[in-house]
Design an enzyme around this catalytic site. Structure first.
Site, PDB file in Angstrom:
ATOM      1  N   SER A  54       3.032  16.353  52.626  1.00 37.65           N
ATOM      2  CA  SER A  54       3.784  17.608  52.671  1.00 37.65           C
ATOM      3  C   SER A  54       2.848  18.773  52.332  1.00 37.65           C
ATOM      4  CB  SER A  54       4.989  17.524  51.721  1.00 37.65           C
ATOM      5  OG  SER A  54       5.870  18.588  51.946  1.00 37.65           O
ATOM      6  N   ASP A  61      10.731  13.561  61.095  1.00 35.19           N
ATOM      7  CA  ASP A  61      10.566  14.434  59.925  1.00 35.19           C
ATOM      8  C   ASP A  61      11.494  15.634  60.059  1.00 35.19           C
ATOM      9  OD1 ASP A  61       9.679  16.265  57.945  1.00 35.19           O
ATOM     10  OD2 ASP A  61       7.706  15.326  57.926  1.00 35.19           O
ATOM     11  N   HIS A  71      10.643  12.731  56.299  1.00 35.79           N
ATOM     12  CA  HIS A  71       9.590  13.496  55.635  1.00 35.79           C
ATOM     13  C   HIS A  71       8.889  12.657  54.571  1.00 35.79           C
ATOM     14  CE1 HIS A  71       7.289  16.878  54.447  1.00 35.79           C
ATOM     15  NE2 HIS A  71       7.768  16.884  53.219  1.00 35.79           N
TER      16      HIS A  71
END
EC number: 3.1.1.73
Length: 537
Positions: free
Chosen positions: A197, A419, A458
């Site tokens: 991330s 995601d 994610h």
């Protein structure tokens, strides 16, 4: 009702796992006598080392796996950059000498937190790495930058933004390696970076700006194109607010599942996962009039709900229908970016906190700005402002990897194709830009490889439709230390408990895709990496 998106659920809001315990110091490895490191452009304010016993939670989080207790030397180095008046803490954890594997691992952050500290440092130390994290001199709040983004005069605090964007990651590498050498009396044999991330973005920035810091960089779901990505997260909220339609998560989930059903077979096997995103076309209007069960009640999908779902799927667009950023991948959840809430019986938007902090503080320069006032017509202006003001300092998308190529450092990146927060098209776009700049795919593969994970959310946290990569760092270590460049990356899909494996896959090196050969669809051996999925109708 999900109030905080998945991204925040993986981050500790405070590093509270650890309890101190006094331990005997072994040999000459004195934790209290670490030499202050030399950091160019910065002054070391303090170096504090203590022996501690810490409790390490498994990562990824797993209810079935117990915490583990280990002994470490914990060193906090506080520094300040010349002329900036900041205060940056770099935390370094050092396994006791007989437990050290001879390697150093810097760890990344998430959201607006530059470091996740215990969350990633604990597992790294447990594996035998000396390891580091940094707060970049900003508040350790993954949800918001509002407390530090603006100076007292209301202008952007570019010094702290530069810390967050790049400078403090470089500092962490210097400090972490120096503290490692001071404690063990010899330098680490190999140094690695591990992040996902924002942590993935940090890794990509290191590859672009400071590739000599590490021998290997692992960058998961990188938040590159940071200005565009953060601005785009507001789009679902603008759609719902503009249309005055706020579908429930149950209704949104019906659209998500319908999208998977429409495109599942395009990759040659019906497995509940969309692998062939390029060939996928999904029409949300096909659900109009259908009944879906939401809790104890059933509800009928309306035309207005389908219109909202379509506009969100299509991604941010100008009023002239010009695409501003990427579409929501079919199969990705609406949870996170398309949340809403009900106050006094009235539905209201519930913006993604990380993106809304960006718009409030960095674009509007007003922490009290009302996001519900943003219109379709405002979006192109916000995108352009984001790029104009912040791409240079925070974009993380420079395709010139000449320094990385020269350094010999290996960059390994992966991204889930489902995601819901940072859409995978950004990673694909960047890889293509690098290929164009650096002489083609086979040339770039020598130092930078990308793996895409169908059906994975994610950072792969939580329950995935697809198989999330496992042992990613081990794959990188083999590439760096043994020259074994990865063609595939092992991946598994598990049940909600994380204990039962449902199926396995091998993720393919981009641009190859997993083609079904026949046989048990739950086995990775039934797939091969190929240039296309073959012909399926």
């Amino acid at each position: 009702m999900v109030t905080l998106p998945l991204l925040l659920s993986i981050l500790p809001l405070a590093a509270v796992f650890s309890s101190a315990a006094s331990l005997q110091v072994r040999e000459n490895h004195d934790c209290a006598s670490i030499q202050p490191p030399q950091v160019p452009g910065a002054e070391i304010l303090s170096v504090i080392g203590v022996q501690r016993r810490v409790e390490v939670a498994p990562f990824p989080p797993s209810p079935s796996k117990p915490n583990t207790t280990i002994d470490i030397c914990s060193v906090n180095v506080t520094l300040s950059h010349m002329g900036v008046n900041d205060k940056v803490v770099v935390s370094v954890w050092l396994p006791l000498p007989d437990k050290w594997n001879g390697r150093f691992q810097a760890t990344g952050g998430g959201g607006w937190a530059a470091g996740t500290f215990d969350l990633l440092m604990g597992p790294a130390a447990l594996e035998g790495y000396s390891t580091a994290g940094t707060d970049a001199g900003v508040t350790v709040d993954p949800g918001s930058a509002d407390k530090w983004a603006l100076k007292e005069d209301g202008t952007v605090n570019y010094d702290l933004l530069e810390n967050f964007a790049s400078r403090s990651i470089h500092d962490m590498a210097i400090v972490g390696k120096a503290v490692t050498e001071s404690y063990y009396k010899k330098p680490a044999n190999y140094s690695y970076f591990y992040g996902c991330s924002n942590g993935g973005r940090q890794g990509m920035v290191e590859a672009q700006k400071y590739p000599d810091d590490f021998d290997g960089i692992l960058a998961g779901a990188p938040a590159i194109y940071w200005p565009q990505f953060l601005t785009s997260t507001e789009w679902p909220q603008v759609v719902m607010q503009s249309e005055k339609v706020f579908p429930s998560q149950c209704v949104f989930e019906a659209f998500r599942k319908a999208g998977i059903a429409a495109c599942d077979k395009l990759d040659g096997v019906e497995d509940g996962v969309v692998s062939n995103l390029d060939g996928c076309e999904f029409n949300p209007f096909a659900l109009v009039g259908k009944k879906v069960k939401c809790g104890e009640e059933s509800t009928t999908i309306t035309l207005a709900q389908a219109w909202v779902a379509k506009k969100i799927y299509d991604g941010p667009k100008s009023t002239a229908k010009h695409a501003l950023w990427d579409v929501l991948p079919v199969g990705a959840s609406y949870v996170g970016l398309a949340n809403s809430t009900i106050e006094n019986g009235v539905p209201k938007i519930a913006p993604f906190v990380i993106g809304s902090s960006w718009i409030r503080s960095f674009l509007k320069k007003d922490v009290n700005f009302d996001l519900s006032t943003i219109t379709y017509a405002d979006m192109p202006k916000l995108f352009q402002q984001s790029i104009d003001e912040f791409d240079k300092i925070a974009g993380g998308s420079n395709p010139d990897l000449s320094a990385l190529k020269k350094s010999g450092t290996k960059l390994l990146s992966w991204h889930g194709l489902a995601d819901e927060l940072i859409h995978p098209q950004g990673s694909i776009k960047y890889r293509q830009a690098v290929e164009h700049r650096m002489g083609g795919g086979s040339e770039v593969d020598n130092y930078y490889r990308l793996f895409l994970a169908p059906g994975v959310t994610h950072c792969g946290i939580g329950v995935n439709d697809g198989a999330a990569p496992i042992d990613t760092l081990k794959v990188l270590v083999r590439w760096v230390e043994k020259g074994e460049a990865p063609e595939t990356m092992p991946a598994t899909a598990t049940d909600a408990s994380g204990t039962t494996t449902l199926f396995t896959r091998n993720l393919c090196r981009y641009p190859l895709v997993p083609r079904y050969k026949g046989g048990d669809k739950n086995s990775a051996d039934s797939f091969e990496c190929a240039k296309d999925f073959g012909s399926h109708h």
